[in-house]
Design a protein around this motif. Sequence first.
Motif, PDB file in Angstrom:
ATOM      1  N   ASN A 148       8.181  -3.348   8.926  1.00  0.00           N
ATOM      2  CA  ASN A 148       7.028  -3.551   9.804  1.00  0.00           C
ATOM      3  C   ASN A 148       5.825  -4.115   9.052  1.00  0.00           C
ATOM      4  O   ASN A 148       4.689  -3.988   9.489  1.00  0.00           O
ATOM      5  N   PHE A 149       6.081  -4.758   7.907  1.00  0.00           N
ATOM      6  CA  PHE A 149       5.018  -5.396   7.135  1.00  0.00           C
ATOM      7  C   PHE A 149       4.356  -6.496   7.966  1.00  0.00           C
ATOM      8  O   PHE A 149       5.025  -7.351   8.541  1.00  0.00           O
ATOM      9  N   LYS A 150       3.030  -6.449   8.053  1.00  0.00           N
ATOM     10  CA  LYS A 150       2.289  -7.449   8.817  1.00  0.00           C
ATOM     11  C   LYS A 150       1.851  -8.572   7.878  1.00  0.00           C
ATOM     12  O   LYS A 150       0.935  -8.423   7.068  1.00  0.00           O
ATOM     13  N   THR A 156       2.782   3.662   0.384  1.00  0.00           N
ATOM     14  CA  THR A 156       3.276   2.679   1.357  1.00  0.00           C
ATOM     15  C   THR A 156       3.919   3.347   2.564  1.00  0.00           C
ATOM     16  O   THR A 156       3.770   2.880   3.690  1.00  0.00           O
ATOM     17  N   ASP A 192      -2.752  -4.489  -1.691  1.00  0.00           N
ATOM     18  CA  ASP A 192      -3.479  -5.392  -0.798  1.00  0.00           C
ATOM     19  C   ASP A 192      -4.201  -6.489  -1.582  1.00  0.00           C
ATOM     20  O   ASP A 192      -4.296  -7.635  -1.125  1.00  0.00           O
ATOM     21  N   PRO A 243       8.290  -3.347   3.559  1.00  0.00           N
ATOM     22  CA  PRO A 243       8.718  -2.617   4.755  1.00  0.00           C
ATOM     23  C   PRO A 243       9.044  -3.575   5.899  1.00  0.00           C
ATOM     24  O   PRO A 243       8.491  -4.682   5.983  1.00  0.00           O
ATOM     25  N   ASN A 256      14.361  -0.472   2.130  1.00  0.00           N
ATOM     26  CA  ASN A 256      13.576  -1.703   2.121  1.00  0.00           C
ATOM     27  C   ASN A 256      14.143  -2.752   1.187  1.00  0.00           C
ATOM     28  O   ASN A 256      14.472  -2.461   0.035  1.00  0.00           O
ATOM     29  N   LYS A 316       1.150   4.398   4.760  1.00  0.00           N
ATOM     30  CA  LYS A 316       0.493   3.290   5.448  1.00  0.00           C
ATOM     31  C   LYS A 316       1.315   2.762   6.618  1.00  0.00           C
ATOM     32  O   LYS A 316       0.762   2.466   7.686  1.00  0.00           O
ATOM     33  N   TYR A 317       2.636   2.659   6.433  1.00  0.00           N
ATOM     34  CA  TYR A 317       3.449   1.972   7.429  1.00  0.00           C
ATOM     35  C   TYR A 317       4.263   2.892   8.339  1.00  0.00           C
ATOM     36  O   TYR A 317       4.664   2.474   9.423  1.00  0.00           O
ATOM     37  N   SER A 318       4.540   4.144   7.914  1.00  0.00           N
ATOM     38  CA  SER A 318       5.524   4.924   8.663  1.00  0.00           C
ATOM     39  C   SER A 318       5.138   6.369   8.973  1.00  0.00           C
ATOM     40  O   SER A 318       5.511   6.887  10.032  1.00  0.00           O
TER      41      SER A 318
END
Length: 302
Positions: A238-240, A100, A218, A236, A163, A103-105
């Motif tokens: 910035n989770f979309k 994770t 996912d 997170p 988080n 993926k995000y940071s």
Amino acid sequence: MRDSDWEIIDELYRNPNVSRAAAALYMTQPTLTKRLQHIERELGVSIAERTPKGLVFTPEGTYLAGRAAEHKEFVEQTKRGLAELEQERQRTVRIGSSYTFNKYSLWGVLGGYTEVGDPEVRFDVVNEQSDTLFRKLLDGEVDIVFVRGDFEGPVRRILVDCNQAYLVSRGPVDIDDLPALDRIDFRTNEQSIELLQAWWRERFGTDMTPGRNVGYIDFTWELVAQGKGYALSFVPENFKNSRDLHLTPLFYRDGSPLVRRTWCLYPNSKSLPSHMSDFVDYVRDHVAIGPDEIHQPRCLQS
């Protein structure tokens, strides 16, 4: 004598059985025997004598076995030294990152460093579960790791993220109803599972039983969006939320948030190669969210 001759003496001394030693050296037994005889002729001494119980080393053989062990260590140290020089020349940092964080940071961190840091530094990235990455760091397989959860060991640490945990569902759900509802689980590290278990026990007084495990997160979001169940996850910032899922933050009974910390960990050595030290300094100055140890909010305390 060849390097392989010293390896033969070392292996026979530690494993005084010709057939087993030959297998360990990936040689045939006749080849090993002939080579041992050649070494004895070259040195003019008898190294070992065959007995019903196996090989018995002579005093000369015992002396040579000690020198063989020293030779083996010398060769290994030389190879390690050359490898370290090569790594320094290439200026490569081997980074381990949880899935994770990757993926995000992570790529934002690496991209930021390339703008202000040494342009010659290269990064090799390994993605794994956090507990696996921590072991790789201790074993020297990676230089620096970004891991979710708190790990104890001979490392230095920089807090880089924190988080909140959420109940993730298709629509509003009463938290008190969770034990009676279907839960969807996904692959995560033991640290995260233990945090959720502790929260569940405090909230409901029982252990959290396993839910329906679907592997990757996912796929979990997709099933939740279809109304197949709910999930408990550290999300997170910035989770979309592209599926418009309902996120309900989780809190302990004292009102403090259930959170999971993310750390940058690196070896607890007095000195690091300059390219690693520069990257660590960048993380500390530009990525860290607070000092290494803060004893106030639950999300930051060690």
